[in-house]
Design a protein around this motif. Structure first.
Motif: not given
Length: 84
Positions: A4-6, A10-18, A63-65, A68-72
């Motif tokens: 399934y797409p992200v 999704d609460p995990r999106m808060r864990d990503y840093t720059k 999540s869009t990023l 996209l990465l998952r598809l690639l």
């Protein structure tokens, strides 16, 4: 696309840093280039929504990023699997 797409919420999106996002964007550039996908100006944005950083290519959520990465990645895996 397997799984399934992200979702943006999704609460995990808060864990990503720059720095994490810069590494993922580097992968997006590398994997997307052979397929004609170019986002040379995409950067982690200053804008956030509910604690989630947006990517500056149309203010897309992380999540869009990831989607996209998952598809690639799947496309690359399919290409490698089909070679003799």
């Amino acid at each position: 696309m397997t799984g399934y797409p992200v979702l943006p919420e999704d609460p995990r999106m808060r864990d990503y840093t720059k720095p994490h996002l810069m590494a993922l964007l580097g992968e997006l550039h590398r994997r997307g280039l052979p397929h004609g996908l170019l986002w040379g100006s995409a950067l982690p944005g200053e804008t956030t929504i509910d604690g989630r950083i947006l990517i500056d290519f149309g203010n897309a959520p992380v999540s869009t990023l990831l989607n996209l990465l998952r598809l690639l990645r799947e496309l690359d895996d399919d290409d490698e699997g089909g070679q003799p």
